[in-house]
Design a protein around this motif. Structure first.
Motif, mmCIF file in Angstrom:
data_model
loop_
_atom_site.group_PDB
_atom_site.id
_atom_site.type_symbol
_atom_site.label_atom_id
_atom_site.label_comp_id
_atom_site.label_asym_id
_atom_site.label_seq_id
_atom_site.Cartn_x
_atom_site.Cartn_y
_atom_site.Cartn_z
ATOM 1 N N TRP B 112 0.830 -1.203 0.000
ATOM 2 C CA TRP B 112 0.000 0.000 0.000
ATOM 3 C C TRP B 112 0.867 1.258 0.000
ATOM 4 N N VAL B 113 1.832 1.290 0.896
ATOM 5 C CA VAL B 113 2.700 2.475 0.981
ATOM 6 C C VAL B 113 3.518 2.626 -0.296
ATOM 7 N N LEU B 114 4.033 1.511 -0.822
ATOM 8 C CA LEU B 114 4.801 1.589 -2.070
ATOM 9 C C LEU B 114 3.939 2.138 -3.199
ATOM 10 N N ARG B 115 2.691 1.671 -3.258
ATOM 11 C CA ARG B 115 1.777 2.141 -4.304
ATOM 12 C C ARG B 115 1.502 3.639 -4.159
ATOM 13 N N LEU B 116 1.297 4.045 -2.903
ATOM 14 C CA LEU B 116 0.974 5.451 -2.637
ATOM 15 C C LEU B 116 2.115 6.362 -3.053
ATOM 16 N N LEU B 117 3.345 5.920 -2.759
ATOM 17 C CA LEU B 117 4.476 6.838 -2.893
ATOM 18 C C LEU B 117 5.319 6.608 -4.141
ATOM 19 N N GLN B 118 5.011 5.549 -4.926
ATOM 20 C CA GLN B 118 5.952 5.202 -6.003
ATOM 21 C C GLN B 118 6.072 6.274 -7.073
ATOM 22 N N THR B 120 5.801 9.539 -6.502
ATOM 23 C CA THR B 120 6.155 10.831 -5.927
ATOM 24 C C THR B 120 7.652 11.060 -6.075
ATOM 25 N N ALA B 121 8.059 12.261 -5.680
ATOM 26 C CA ALA B 121 9.470 12.622 -5.830
ATOM 27 C C ALA B 121 10.293 12.183 -4.609
ATOM 28 N N ILE B 122 9.646 11.554 -3.656
ATOM 29 C CA ILE B 122 10.354 11.134 -2.442
ATOM 30 C C ILE B 122 11.446 10.136 -2.810
ATOM 31 N N SER B 123 12.559 10.238 -2.116
ATOM 32 C CA SER B 123 13.685 9.343 -2.426
ATOM 33 C C SER B 123 13.302 7.886 -2.164
ATOM 34 N N PRO B 124 13.751 6.979 -3.053
ATOM 35 C CA PRO B 124 13.402 5.561 -2.910
ATOM 36 C C PRO B 124 13.772 4.999 -1.532
ATOM 37 N N VAL B 125 14.882 5.465 -0.995
ATOM 38 C CA VAL B 125 15.319 4.958 0.314
ATOM 39 C C VAL B 125 14.249 5.238 1.368
ATOM 40 N N VAL B 126 13.734 6.458 1.332
ATOM 41 C CA VAL B 126 12.706 6.839 2.304
ATOM 42 C C VAL B 126 11.434 6.033 2.073
ATOM 43 N N ILE B 127 11.079 5.859 0.785
ATOM 44 C CA ILE B 127 9.862 5.101 0.469
ATOM 45 C C ILE B 127 9.990 3.675 1.005
ATOM 46 N N ILE B 128 11.148 3.041 0.743
ATOM 47 C CA ILE B 128 11.335 1.666 1.192
ATOM 48 C C ILE B 128 11.261 1.597 2.717
ATOM 49 N N LEU B 129 11.923 2.572 3.369
ATOM 50 C CA LEU B 129 11.906 2.590 4.834
ATOM 51 C C LEU B 129 10.481 2.691 5.362
ATOM 52 N N LEU B 130 9.735 3.646 4.793
ATOM 53 C CA LEU B 130 8.355 3.851 5.231
ATOM 54 C C LEU B 130 7.522 2.594 4.969
ATOM 55 N N ALA B 131 7.764 1.974 3.808
ATOM 56 C CA ALA B 131 6.982 0.800 3.432
ATOM 57 C C ALA B 131 7.256 -0.346 4.404
ATOM 58 N N ILE B 132 8.516 -0.536 4.746
ATOM 59 C CA ILE B 132 8.858 -1.626 5.671
ATOM 60 C C ILE B 132 8.269 -1.339 7.052
ATOM 61 N N LEU B 133 8.379 -0.076 7.442
ATOM 62 C CA LEU B 133 7.807 0.320 8.727
ATOM 63 C C LEU B 133 6.297 0.045 8.749
ATOM 64 N N ALA B 134 5.643 0.374 7.630
ATOM 65 C CA ALA B 134 4.202 0.125 7.532
ATOM 66 C C ALA B 134 3.921 -1.364 7.657
ATOM 67 N N PRO B 193 4.291 -5.366 -10.791
ATOM 68 C CA PRO B 193 5.567 -5.314 -10.064
ATOM 69 C C PRO B 193 6.042 -3.869 -9.876
ATOM 70 N N PHE B 194 6.702 -3.625 -8.750
ATOM 71 C CA PHE B 194 7.249 -2.287 -8.503
ATOM 72 C C PHE B 194 8.564 -2.140 -9.256
ATOM 73 N N PRO B 195 8.896 -0.893 -9.610
ATOM 74 C CA PRO B 195 10.181 -0.693 -10.291
ATOM 75 C C PRO B 195 11.345 -1.125 -9.394
#
Lengths: 435, 382
Positions: B112-118, B120-134, B193-195
Motif C-alpha cells: 500500500w505504501v509503495l503504491r501510494l508513494l511510487q 512521488t518525488a520522495i527518495s526511494p530509500v525513504v519510500i522503502i523505509l516507510l513501506a517496511i515500517l508500515a 511489479p514495482f520498479p
C-alpha cells in the motif's frame, strides 16, 4: 548457569555439524547411483540416435557434442490434460526428433504450488542441472522470464504466449536472447464456437474463462465470433436468441481458496440452462462436469482446450478440442539454439491450412469429438475449409462490449488489434476487465 | 535401565543423566532426527526413488552453488523472523497461529505504501523505509487484534488467529483482483511489479539482500536477548508458565500477553514487508509462502529455545530450496521436504513426550526412598 548456556551453544554447533555430516554422507553414498541414473535417462535418446544414424556414430565423444539439454517450466502439472501437458509433449516431441536433445523440467511452477520460489529462480535450478536454454511456458511467468533473460544474456529464452520480443508490440523488451512463440488459436477457438452454436439447443453458450488479459479476451471473443457466424449464417437464426456468457475464475487453473472453483462455475452454467460450455482454462473441469451431468441424464456438452488428448476425459459429450501442437515450433527453436543460430524473434504462427491436424506442421489444430453430430461435423469441416480459403470473422462492423466501435464496416483487424483486444465484443456477456 | 532400581549407590548421577543432562537430550533429539530421516526414506523407497540420491540432490540444490545458497538465505530471512516472533508468544504461553496472516498484513501495508508513494518525488530509500515500517505496523496491529479478541473477547488465540488468517487472505485476493489489479488485467497472479528502485538492493548477481539478511539476524539476536537476558523476558516466561502465579506476584499478565502479540506481529509484518520489497516486488496471493506455519513448526521443534532458531530455520530453508531438485532430477514431488520437516517435528515431540513420561516414572520410583531430594530433580531442564 553459564556452563549450561555454554553447553547449549556447543550443542547447537554440534547439531549443525551433525546435519552437515549426515548430508555429506548422503552425498558421498549417493554419488555412485547418480552416475547410473544420468546414463539411464540419456539411454532413450541414445537409442533414437542409433536408429537415425549408424551404430558407429554413437561414440562417447559424438554423444557429448550432440547432447543438448533444454529446460522447461510448466505452470501446472505436466500431466494436466491441458496447457501444460501440451508443452510437455512438445518437449518429448523435440527429444524424439532431435537426437541428443534432452528435456528437463519443473512443473507446477507457480507460487501457490511452490511457495517462496520465482520462475527465474526455478529456471536457474534448471540451468544448474545442465539446461542450455529455457522455455517459460506460461503467461504467469512473464516477469520471471524477462528477469531471467536479462540476468542470463547468453542463455536462449523462449517465452510461450508472450509479446516481449515483438518489435511492434506494446511490451517490447529488447532482450537479444528472448524469443516468443504463440499459435493463432483464434482459429481453433472460432471452430469451437461454430461447433458450440451448431450443437446448443437452448441457444445459451457458456465460456469458462481463466484470468482476464489480452490473450484470454481475444480467445473468448474468437469463440463468440465463430458461434455468432454459425448461428446467423449457417443456422439462419436470430442473433438476439444467442446468449454468450463469459465467467472468469481468476487464474489459469483452480487454486483452492484463491480462484473460483471451475467445476462449480461449469456446474452453474449447466444449471442455468447453458447446454454447451467452452473451456478457456488450462484443465478439463468443464468436460468432466459435462460427462458427469450427462450420465445423470442431462443433455449437455463441453469443449475443452489446449491439449489434443483432453477429449478422453469424457469422450461422448465432447464436441471437439482446439489444441496447441507446440512440438514443431519448439523443434525449430531448440535446433536454432543448439546450432548457435539463436536470434530474438516473435512468432504468431497460423495453423497449416493444408491439414490443421498434421502433428509435424500445424501449431494449432481442432480435433472433433464424439458429441458432435454428423451434420454439425460436416459443417465444422466446411467452416475450417472456409477459414483456409480466407474467411476472416475479425472483420467489421464490430463493436466492443461497451458499444465503442472496434472495426468499421469491412475493416479487417490487424495483428495488433486482435492481440491487444481491449474489451470483449458487443453481444458477449461477462467482465471485460476485473472490477 | 532397570539399574535405576538396583543401584541406589549412584541415584543422583543417574537422575541427572535422565532428567537434566543435556547430552541425553541431545542424543534423543539426534534419535528423532534419524527416525524422521528413516520415515522419509521409507516413503522415498515406496515411491521407487533412491533415498540417498534424493538427499544428495536436496543437499546440492541448497548449497551446491553460491546462487543456490543465496536462495536459501532468501527463504531463511522470513523464516527467521516468523520463528523468532512465535518464540515470544510461545514464551507468554500463547499459540499465535495467526502469524501467517500477520505476514500477509505486513505485505499488504508495505504494498500500500509503495503504491501510494511510487510516483512521488520522495527518495526511494525513504519510500522503502516507510513501506517496511508500515509492514511492521500492519503485522503488529493484526496480531494485537488477535490478542484483544483473546483478552477482551474471550476468543482463544488459536481460533482468533485462524479466523484472521482467512480474513487476511480474503483481503489480499480482493485487493489483487479488484482495486490493485494490473491495468487491463484481472488475475490472481499478483499486482503490477514495482520498479527496481523500490526493492531492497541485492548482492551482485544474487537474489539475497544484505539488508533483509541483517534485519533477520538482528531480529533473532533481539529476541534472544529479550527472552534470555531481560527482566521483561523473565516476566513473560512467568506469565507463560503460570499466569495466575505471575499475576499474584505482580506481573500485569494480559498486558504482557498483548505485548508478546505486538512483538511477534511486528516481526511477522517485517517478514511480509521483506517478501514484497526483496523477493516478489509485488503482492501475490501466496505472499506469506507458508513461512508463518513453518515458523510455528520450528518453534515447536526447538522447544522455544531462542538459540536454536537460526540453525534450524536455516535447515528448513535449505530443505525448501534444495527440494526443488527432486522433481527435476528424480521426478519426485518437492513436497517431500514438507514430509521430512513434519516428520522431524513429530518425532522430536514424540521423543520429548516419551522422555518426560519416562522421567516422571523414574522420579516417582526414586522419590520413594529419598523423598527430600525429589523436588530438586524437577528443577532440571525440560
Amino acid at each position: 548457569m553459564p556452563i549450561s548456556r555454554f553447553r547449549r551453544v556447543l550443542l547447537c554447533g554440534t547439531f549443525a555439524a551433525l546435519i552437515l555430516t549426515v548430508a555429506l554422507l548422503a552425498a558421498a553414498c549417493g554419488s555412485t547411483p547418480e552416475e547410473s541414473t544420468t546414463s539411464t535417462t540419456i539411454a532413450p535418446s541414445t537409442t533414437s540416435t542409433s536408429t537415425a544414424a549408424t551404430e558407429s556414430t554413437t561414440t562417447t565423444a559424438g554423444q557429448t557434442s550432440q547432447e543438448f539439454v533444454f529446460g522447461m517450466l510448466f505452470v501446472g502439472p505436466y500431466n494436466d490434460h491441458g496447457w501444460s501437458q501440451a508443452h510437455y509433449e512438445a518437449g518429448t516431441y523435440v527429444e524424439s526428433k532431435l537426437p541428443g536433445a534432452k528435456m528437463i523440467y519443473v512443473d507446477k511452477a507457480n507460487t501457490s504450488d511452490r511457495p517462496g520460489t520465482t520462475p527465474d529462480q526455478l529456471a536457474e535450478d534448471l540451468v544448474n542441472q545442465g539446461a542450455q536454454m529455457i522455455f517459460f511456458t506460461s503467461d504467469d511467468m512473464k516477469d520471471g522470464a524477462y528477469a531471467f533473460a536479462r540476468n542470463h544474456p547468453n542463455i536462449p529464452v523462449v517465452f510461450a504466449s508472450g509479446d516481449g520480443a515483438w518489435k511492434d508490440g506494446k511490451d517490447y523488451q529488447n532482450l537479444p536472447n528472448l524469443s516468443d512463440v504463440m499459435g493463432k488459436m483464434e482459429y481453433g477457438k472460432m471452430i469451437a464456437g461454430v461447433a458450440a452454436a451448431l450443437t446448443t439447443q437452448t441457444g445459451k453458450i457458456g465460456y469458462l474463462g481463466p484470468l482476464i488479459n489480452d490473450e484470454t479476451r481475444r480467445l473468448a471473443a474468437s469463440v463468440y465470433l465463430g458461434a455468432k457466424y454459425a448461428w446467423t449464417e449457417l443456422l439462419k437464426k436470430n442473433p438476439a436468441d444467442l446468449k454468450f456468457t463469459v465467467n472468469w475464475i481468476g487464474f489459469w487453473f483452480n487454486i483452492p481458496g484463491v480462484t473460483s472453483d471451475p467445476t462449480q462455475v461449469a456446474d452453474n452454467f449447466y444449471n442455468q440452462g447453458f447446454d454447451v460450455v467452452v473451456s478457456g482454462i488450462d484443465t478439463t473441469e468443464a468436460l468432466v462436469e459435462a460427462g458427469r451431468l450427462s450420465e445423470a441424464g442431462k443433455k449437455v456438452w463441453a469443449i475443452p482446450y489446449d491439449y489434443v488428448g483432453a477429449l478422453d476425459e469424457a469422450p461422448t459429450v465432447a464436441l471437439g478440442v482446439p489444441y496447441f501442437n507446440w512440438g514443431p515450433a519448439y523443434l525449430q527453436y531448440v535446433t536454432a539454439a543448439r546450432e548457435g543460430q539463436w536470434s530474438s524473434f516473435w512468432q504468431w504462427l497460423a495453423p497449416d491450412w493444408t491439414d490443421i491436424n498434421n502433428p509435424d506442421t500445424s501449431i494449432v489444430g481442432f480435433k472433433k469429438g464424439e458429441g458432435l453430430s454428423a451434420d454439425a461435423s460436416a459443417k465444422v469441416d466446411d467452416f475450417t475449409k472456409a477459414l483456409a480459403g480466407g474467411l476472416n470473422l475479425w472483420t467489421g462492423p464490430l463493436n466492443l462490449q461497451d458499444g465503442a466501435p472496434y472495426l468499421k464496416d469491412g475493416e479487417v483487424a490487424t495483428d495488433q488489434q486482435i492481440w491487444y483486444l481491449p474489451q470483449l465484443l458487443q453481444g458477449m456477456e461477462g467482465q471485460s476487465v476485473s472490477e | 535401565m532397570s539399574d535405576a532400581r538396583t543401584s541406589h549407590s549412584t541415584p543422583t548421577r543417574l537422575r541427572s543423566l535422565l532428567t537434566g543432562d543435556a547430552w541425553i537430550n541431545f542424543g534423543l533429539q539426534i534419535g528423532a532426527l534419524i527416525l524422521a530421516f528413516l520415515l522419509t526414506s521409507c516413503i522415498l523407497l515406496v515411491a521407487g526413488a533412491p533415498p540417498f540420491e534424493a538427499y544428495k540432490q536436496v543437499f546440492l540444490g541448497a548449497v551446491g552453488s553460491v546462487t543456490s545458497f543465496s536462495n536459501v538465505l532468501v527463504a531463511w530471512v522470513p523464516l527467521l523472523l516468523a520463528a523468532a516472533g512465535v518464540l515470544v508468544t510461545f514464551a507468554a504461553g500463547l499459540w499465535n497461529i495467526g502469524v501467517e496472516g500477520q505476514i500477509v498484513l505486513g505485505a499488504v501495508l508495505t504494498t500500500w505504501v509503495l503504491r501510494l508513494l511510487q510516483d512521488t518525488a520522495i527518495s526511494p530509500v525513504v519510500i522503502i523505509l516507510l513501506a517496511i515500517l508500515a509492514g511492521v505496523v500492519g503485522g503488529a496491529l493484526w496480531a494485537v487484534l488477535a490478542g484483544v479478541l483473546k483478552t477482551f473477547g474471550g476468543v482463544n488465540e488459536i481460533f482468533g488467529g485462524l479466523g484472521l488468517n482467512f480474513v487476511a487472505t480474503a483481503l489480499t485476493l480482493w485487493l489483487i483482483f479488484g482495486p490493485w489489479k494490473r491495468p487491463g488485467i484481472g488475475s490472481m497472479s499478483g499486482t503490477e511489479p514495482f520498479p527496481e528502485r523500490l526493492g531492497l538492493p541485492t548482492m551482485a548477481g544474487l537474489r539475497v539482500s544484505p539488508w533483509s539478511l541483517g534485519l533477520g539476524i538482528l531480529a533473532v539476536i533481539l529476541v534472544f536477548v529479550l527472552l534470555e537476558r531481560t527482566y521483561f523476558g523473565l516476566r513473560l516466561k512467568a506469565v507463560g508458565k503460570n499466569t495466575r502465579a505471575a499475576f499474584l506476584l505482580g506481573v500485569p499478565t494480559w498486558q504482557y500477553g498483548l505485548l508478546a502479540f505486538l512483538f511477534c506481529g511486528g516481526l511477522a509484518g517485517l517478514a511480509g514487508a521483506i517478501q514484497v520489497t526483496s523477493v516478489y516486488h509485488r503482492l501475490i496471493p501466496a505472499i506469506s509462502s507458508g513461512y508463518g506455519f513453518m515458523g510455528l513448526m520450528i518453534g515447536m521443534l526447538i522447544a522455544y529455545r531462542a538459540i536454536w532458531v537460526a540453525p534450524v530455520a536455516l535447515f528448513f530453508a535449505a530443505l525448501n530450496i534444495g527440494s526443488i531438485q527432486l522433481p527435476i532430477v528424480l521426478k519426485l514431488d518437492s513436497t517431500l521436504s514438507g514430509v521430512l520437516q513434519g516428520a522431524l517435528v513429530l518425532f522430536v515431540l514424540l521423543v520429548e513426550g516419551a522422555r518426560q513420561r519416562y522421567m516422571r516414572r523414574v522420579r516417582m520410583r526414586i522419590a520413594a526412598p529419598t523423598t527430600l531430594e525429589a523436588p530438586l530433580s524437577a528443577s532440571g531442564e525440560t
